[in-house]
Design a protein around this motif. Structure first.
Motif, short mmCIF file in Angstrom:
data_model
loop_
_atom_site.label_atom_id
_atom_site.label_comp_id
_atom_site.label_asym_id
_atom_site.label_seq_id
_atom_site.Cartn_x
_atom_site.Cartn_y
_atom_site.Cartn_z
N SER A 233 4.03 1.60 16.78
CA SER A 233 5.46 1.92 16.65
C SER A 233 6.36 0.71 16.83
O SER A 233 7.54 0.76 16.46
N SER A 234 5.83 -0.38 17.37
CA SER A 234 6.66 -1.56 17.59
C SER A 234 6.52 -2.61 16.49
O SER A 234 7.19 -3.64 16.53
N LYS B 44 5.89 2.84 12.51
CA LYS B 44 6.30 3.81 13.53
C LYS B 44 6.29 5.22 12.95
O LYS B 44 5.89 6.18 13.60
N SER B 45 6.75 5.32 11.68
CA SER B 45 6.75 6.61 11.00
C SER B 45 5.32 7.10 10.77
O SER B 45 5.03 8.29 10.92
N VAL B 46 4.43 6.17 10.41
CA VAL B 46 3.02 6.53 10.18
C VAL B 46 2.39 7.06 11.47
O VAL B 46 1.69 8.08 11.46
N ALA B 47 2.65 6.38 12.59
CA ALA B 47 2.04 6.77 13.86
C ALA B 47 2.42 8.19 14.27
O ALA B 47 1.66 8.85 14.98
N ALA B 48 3.57 8.65 13.81
CA ALA B 48 4.05 9.97 14.21
C ALA B 48 3.72 11.06 13.19
O ALA B 48 4.00 12.24 13.43
N SER B 49 3.12 10.69 12.06
CA SER B 49 2.90 11.67 10.99
C SER B 49 1.63 12.48 11.20
O SER B 49 0.64 11.99 11.75
N LYS B 50 1.67 13.73 10.73
CA LYS B 50 0.50 14.60 10.83
C LYS B 50 -0.62 14.13 9.91
O LYS B 50 -1.80 14.26 10.25
N LEU C 9 0.84 -1.20 0.00
CA LEU C 9 0.00 0.00 0.00
C LEU C 9 0.87 1.25 0.00
O LEU C 9 1.91 1.29 0.65
N ASN C 10 0.42 2.27 -0.72
CA ASN C 10 1.15 3.53 -0.67
C ASN C 10 0.88 4.20 0.68
O ASN C 10 -0.01 3.79 1.43
N GLU C 11 1.63 5.23 1.00
CA GLU C 11 1.59 5.84 2.32
C GLU C 11 0.19 6.36 2.67
O GLU C 11 -0.31 6.15 3.78
N ASP C 12 -0.45 7.01 1.71
CA ASP C 12 -1.76 7.60 1.96
C ASP C 12 -2.80 6.53 2.27
O ASP C 12 -3.58 6.65 3.23
N LEU C 13 -2.82 5.46 1.50
CA LEU C 13 -3.79 4.38 1.70
C LEU C 13 -3.49 3.61 2.99
O LEU C 13 -4.41 3.21 3.71
N LEU C 14 -2.22 3.41 3.29
CA LEU C 14 -1.86 2.72 4.53
C LEU C 14 -2.36 3.51 5.74
O LEU C 14 -2.89 2.93 6.70
N CYS D 274 -7.17 10.02 10.92
CA CYS D 274 -7.92 9.58 12.10
C CYS D 274 -9.08 10.53 12.41
O CYS D 274 -10.13 10.11 12.89
N SER D 275 -8.89 11.81 12.13
CA SER D 275 -9.93 12.79 12.42
C SER D 275 -11.14 12.62 11.53
O SER D 275 -12.22 13.14 11.82
N HIS D 276 -10.99 11.89 10.41
CA HIS D 276 -12.11 11.67 9.50
C HIS D 276 -12.98 10.49 9.93
O HIS D 276 -14.02 10.25 9.32
N ILE D 277 -12.55 9.73 10.93
CA ILE D 277 -13.38 8.65 11.46
C ILE D 277 -14.52 9.29 12.25
O ILE D 277 -14.28 10.05 13.18
#
Length: 405
Positions: free
Chosen positions: A50-51, A57-63, A29-34, A69-72
């Protein structure tokens, strides 16, 4: 038999080819879809992202992941528990139906504070000096709000209510109601401006008054078995001293809280007036009561004793006929053990559910009432170091990593 084996072998190979053609792994998956896929996972998985691997881990820290998540639309609520010592962060996860211990925000260790309100993904604390801190229990982000100016003539604080307007952008309001009936005022902290607004006096609503008429036949009474008048049982958990709920209807915000005499006061902060609702019980009757917000409306949970038994009921006020209507009742098999134990009830609403903490010198129970199915479920106790922990009250919030303080 040999022909059958060859047929099974060919079928297995065919299915494998189809899976190879149609299947894919998360790594593809690309970054956006992941980020969009991971944003739908329960919030409790945030602690484990992150583990898994460096990419996650990089995804969890990204804006951008927080934005996803805010769209849920909504998440199953967590109930932030308040224990007598106020020194730990324990929640009940309604999605996974278990207890979790969260790390206490380091900022809170520097202040003597207790939780007083919650909304969206945030919990508000009040310090012994009267200042406020707002924290996201999931991310441990925490900050102190500007100090509110003294109230008019140093009137006592009556209620604190919190209303969030945007989790991701950190937009929320904190409403303080001060004074003594019939002279009440309110002031609002607006996070988008990071300041307190000017204090405003509330006028008493005169027309179409909801206030109690002692000659009204619509009053709801539960008399004690002996018909005697006893002291009102309005003991409160310290964190519920200023407890209030807020609703928004037709673009009007209304704050509801319990007065010292047990009446329910409604403060319309949009139209700047207040009124009192009719009593559910006669003055000075023995009972325990709390106000909650569910599905955008104010409800009342009442524990009372009559006919040799206890009753826990949920009421809503019908604005058309100006009368209280019962909408749920605890099964007698559950409420009977409360009789004669001087139980204090502290509640919080979350969607279609009400979370109740029942406490006395003899017992403590945690009950969840589903208003749709009228199911009443007793939760298991929370154990630490082999001992059950007693919680005095709870606050409901949506576990959102994107909620900004």
């Amino acid at each position: 038999m040999e022909h059958f084996d060859r047929g099974v072998s060919r079928l297995s190979k065919k299915r494998k080819v189809q899976e190879d053609e149609l299947g894919y792994s998360m790594d593809e998956l690309n970054e956006d879809l992941l980020e969009k896929v991971l944003s739908w996972l329960p919030t409790s998985t945030f602690f484990r992202l992150s583990s898994v691997c460096k990419r996650w881990k990089s995804v969890a820290a990204s804006k951008s992941f927080k934005l996803a998540c805010s769209h849920i639309p909504s998440r199953d609520p967590w109930f932030f528990m308040v224990d007598p010592h106020l020194n730990q962060s324990i929640i009940f996860d309604s999605a996974e139906k278990n207890w979790k211990k969260l790390n206490h925000p380091s900022t809170l260790h520097h202040y003597q504070s207790m939780p007083v309100a919650a909304s969206g993904g945030l919990v508000c604390y009040r310090t012994i000096t009267g200042n406020f801190l707002v924290s996201n229990p999931v991310t441990q982000a925490c900050r102190q709000l500007p100090s509110p100016s003294p109230t008019l003539q140093d009137q006592p604080l009556q209620a604190i209510a919190m209303n969030i307007t945007s989790n991701y952008h950190g937009s929320y309001k904190l409403v303080l109601v001060s004074g003594e009936l019939p002279r009440l005022s309110f002031k609002v902290y607006d996070s988008s401006a990071n300041c307190w607004e000017e204090e405003v006096l509330l006028s008493r609503k005169v027309n179409d008054s909801l206030e109690f008429d002692s000659n009204s036949d619509d009053a709801v009474y539960f008399l004690s078995k002996a018909g005697n008048v006893v002291a009102t049982n309005l003991q409160r958990s310290p964190s519920k001293q200023y407890s209030a709920v807020i609703t928004v209807k037709d673009d009007e915000e209304t704050v509801y809280f319990l007065s010292s005499s047990g009446t329910i006061v409604a403060c319309n902060v949009t139209c700047r007036y207040f009124c009192e609702y009719p009593r559910l019980l006669p003055a000075f009757s023995e009972y325990s009561i709390d106000v909650v917000e569910c599905r955008g409306e104010m409800l009342v949970v009442l524990l009372s004793e009559f006919f040799e038994s206890s009753s826990v009921r949920v009421w809503r006020f019908d604005e058309k006929i100006k009368c209280w209507q019962q909408i749920a009742a605890m099964p007698p098999a559950m409420s009977h053990e409360l009789f004669g134990k001087k139980v204090d009830i502290n509640c919080v609403g979350a969607g279609d559910r009400i979370f109740m903490c029942l406490n006395s010198a003899e017992l403590f129970r945690y009950i969840v009432c589903d208003l749709v199915s009228n199911e009443w479920i007793e939760l298991p106790n929370c154990f630490m170091n082999g001992e059950a922990i007693e919680f005095m009250s709870a606050f409901s919030f949506e576990p959102r990593i994107e909620a900004s303080v």
